[in-house]
Design an enzyme around this catalytic site. Structure first.
Site, PDB file in Angstrom:
ATOM      1  N   ASP A  99       0.885  -1.166   0.000  1.00 41.94           N
ATOM      2  CA  ASP A  99       0.000   0.000   0.000  1.00 41.94           C
ATOM      3  C   ASP A  99       0.918   1.210   0.000  1.00 41.94           C
ATOM      4  O   ASP A  99       1.574   1.500   1.010  1.00 41.94           O
ATOM      5  CB  ASP A  99      -0.901  -0.013   1.238  1.00 41.94           C
ATOM      6  CG  ASP A  99      -1.931   1.118   1.230  1.00 41.94           C
ATOM      7  OD1 ASP A  99      -1.625   2.181   0.675  1.00 41.94           O
ATOM      8  OD2 ASP A  99      -3.027   0.930   1.770  1.00 41.94           O
ATOM      9  N   HIS A 100       0.993   1.900  -1.126  1.00 46.91           N
ATOM     10  CA  HIS A 100       2.015   2.952  -1.228  1.00 46.91           C
ATOM     11  C   HIS A 100       1.780   4.106  -0.253  1.00 46.91           C
ATOM     12  O   HIS A 100       2.696   4.872   0.034  1.00 46.91           O
ATOM     13  CB  HIS A 100       2.128   3.474  -2.664  1.00 46.91           C
ATOM     14  CG  HIS A 100       0.968   4.298  -3.139  1.00 46.91           C
ATOM     15  ND1 HIS A 100      -0.149   3.746  -3.722  1.00 46.91           N
ATOM     16  CD2 HIS A 100       0.748   5.635  -3.124  1.00 46.91           C
ATOM     17  CE1 HIS A 100      -0.998   4.705  -4.045  1.00 46.91           C
ATOM     18  NE2 HIS A 100      -0.490   5.853  -3.682  1.00 46.91           N
ATOM     19  N   HIS A 155      -6.157   2.531   1.485  1.00 49.85           N
ATOM     20  CA  HIS A 155      -5.358   3.711   1.819  1.00 49.85           C
ATOM     21  C   HIS A 155      -5.871   4.469   3.055  1.00 49.85           C
ATOM     22  O   HIS A 155      -5.119   4.697   4.017  1.00 49.85           O
ATOM     23  CB  HIS A 155      -5.302   4.667   0.629  1.00 49.85           C
ATOM     24  CG  HIS A 155      -4.749   4.058  -0.614  1.00 49.85           C
ATOM     25  ND1 HIS A 155      -3.727   3.123  -0.601  1.00 49.85           N
ATOM     26  CD2 HIS A 155      -5.058   4.242  -1.923  1.00 49.85           C
ATOM     27  CE1 HIS A 155      -3.437   2.777  -1.841  1.00 49.85           C
ATOM     28  NE2 HIS A 155      -4.234   3.427  -2.658  1.00 49.85           N
TER      29      HIS A 155
END
Length: 505
Positions: free
Chosen positions: A202-203, A265
């Site tokens: 998950d950036h 996110h």
């Protein structure tokens, strides 16, 4: 930023040990599935290159790109070179470029063909022998969600995962489309990889401000003293985008904002915020505490979802004085689509550290500005507004992107009158040459450090919370509000906060 005394400095160093753990970077093979895709071009190749320049890649690494297109090694290396010139945060150094590109090889790959896996195994073993690399193998799946299960099962049956070294699997979102599909996917992956071998990327967890929340508070006692339960009125987490669908219509019209941004996110940022900001619930068991927070997230029943959830879709409007089309006019989108491009929610965490403090989250496409931030509003305890005219609540803002900074809003008296007016104090760093999220996360995965990757329990709990909302969508229990492109979202989202006598900042 200094701590107050030697004793506290010692405590700080002990608390930071979790992040300063020394791990050995071992030689390895990185097999990149989806090597001709947009993510590889824009993010992964530049990230690997910058890690290389910083000396943060293994001394010997074999990078094998896989894709359906027939390419020679030379043509593939040329495509990697182009991506560096187009997207690297630093200038490409000609003197070192060829050595970097020499690490890359290409393998034509069809996920449904048995001989593709055999060809991959032969290439991996050939490069391992050529470079003297042990059988440490990392598999990065930047592919369509429907191929993840197929590829991982074939990695096992073909013998590629039956190696003598370690093996790791990095998976891009989405991880399932609801709780049932997520559990099914995880059960299938578990037949080949153990939980500590699966890295769900998950950036947002790679953003420096998100990763540094704990160290930020530990290093600055003044922030710790501010973040007191009795002082906080509410917490707002915003992730707004100016872009629209951007060629992702096939995926986005099935996922919407709730699956694309909220389930992963925003809930991850919420967990990180709730875990690290109040000192009294901090310890070194990051994952256990994150799951504790998510497990404490008050469920929203589908019948009552309309009281706490606002979903929206952008219509035609203007963005930076440029006309833009509405979502239903986007190429590839159903003209009657009821998909959400905006999501806002009022949440409560039934945990002693956050009892009674509302969290508000929102995300949307075609908003007026691009911004991801955590905002904490403090209680305004001043009641004599006639004497102190113009007093506004104090705010603490942690901006995650596109800039990385901390801001505080204070009340300053206007010398020419009896009024007060808000003034901002900003603390920012030059983030121009800071490592990007994928650099940090790729490096962690190569080290075997899973701290900033989503654990299965987190994924399961997030889908468990999201599922009733998806049911509310399907049963049309939640209205779809419209908002013009270039705005801050639908008016209904403002009313969501007005119920609590708050407003979006």
């Amino acid at each position: 930023m200094n701590v107050k005394n030697p004793t506290e400095r010692s405590d700080l160093q002990e608390d930071l040990s979790e992040f300063q753990e020394i791990r050995t970077m071992q030689d390895m093979t990185l097999a990149l599935f989806g090597a001709t895709g947009d993510l590889a071009k824009r993010k992964l190749y530049p990230a690997l290159y910058n890690l290389y320049l910083d000396g943060r890649l293994p001394e010997n690494i074999s990078i094998i790109g896989l894709g359906r297109t027939k390419l020679s090694d030379e043509v593939f290396q040329g495509k990697v070179r182009e991506s560096l010139h187009d997207y690297s945060r630093r200038n490409v150094r000609a003197s070192r470029l060829e050595d970097f590109l020499e690490k890359f090889r290409y393998c034509v790959f069809d996920a449904t063909a048995d001989d593709s896996y055999q060809n991959l195994l032969e290439m991996i073993e050939s490069r391992e022998e050529e470079l003297g690399i042990p059988q440490n193998r990392m598999f990065y799946l930047s592919v369509a969600p429907g191929l993840v299960d197929l590829i991982t099962s074939n990695l096992n049956s073909s013998g590629i995962c039956k190696n003598n070294g370690w093996k790791r699997l990095i998976i891009e979102k989405p991880f399932g489309s609801n709780l049932e599909t997520a559990r099914q996917l995880n059960n299938n992956l578990s037949k080949t990889f153990s939980e500590d071998e699966i890295y769900r990327i998950d950036h947002y967890l790679g953003k420096p401000m998100v990763q540094n929340l704990k160290t930020l508070i530990l290093a600055n006692p003044v922030l710790e003293s501010l973040l007191d339960h009795n002082q906080i009125a509410n917490v707002q987490i915003t992730a707004s985008e100016t872009v629209g669908v951007e060629g992702r219509s096939d995926y986005y019209d099935k996922s919407g904002a709730i699956r694309d941004m909220v389930q992963n996110h925003l809930l991850q940022v919420l967990m990180m915020t709730a875990v690290y900001l109040p000192e009294k619930i901090m310890d070194n068991k990051t994952r256990a505490k994150k799951t504790e927070i998510l497990d404490s997230l008050r469920p929203i029943r589908k019948e009552n979802a309309y009281q706490n959830i606002v979903r929206g879709q952008y219509e035609a409007g203007e963005l930076q004085d440029t006309p833009v089309i509405g979502y239903r006019e986007e190429p590839g989108i159903d003209p009657a689509s009821a998909n959400d491009t905006y999501f806002a929610a009022r949440l409560f965490i039934d945990h002693p550290s956050w009892e009674g403090i509302p969290f508000y989250i929102r995300t949307g496409k075609r908003m007026d500005q691009k911004s991801t931030q955590i905002l904490i509003e403090f209680k305004n305890k001043i009641t004599d507004t006639e004497v102190l005219e113009g007093i506004s609540p104090n705010l603490l803002v942690l901006e995650i992107s596109p800039n990385e900074n901390i801001s505080m809003r204070m009340n300053m008296k206007d010398p020419s009158s009896n009024r007060f007016k808000p003034a901002w104090i900003n603390f920012s760093t030059n983030a121009e040459n800071h490592p990007e999220a994928y650099e940090l996360l790729l490096h962690d995965a190569m080290l075997g450090n899973s701290t900033f990757f989503a654990h299965w329990k987190e994924v399961e709990l997030s889908w468990k919370w999201i599922d009733p909302l998806l049911e509310a969508y399907q049963q049309e229990l939640l209205p779809l509000y419209f908002y013009p492109a270039g705005s801050t979202g639908p008016e209904a989202a403002d009313l969501l906060l007005e119920k609590d006598q708050h407003k979006w900042w």
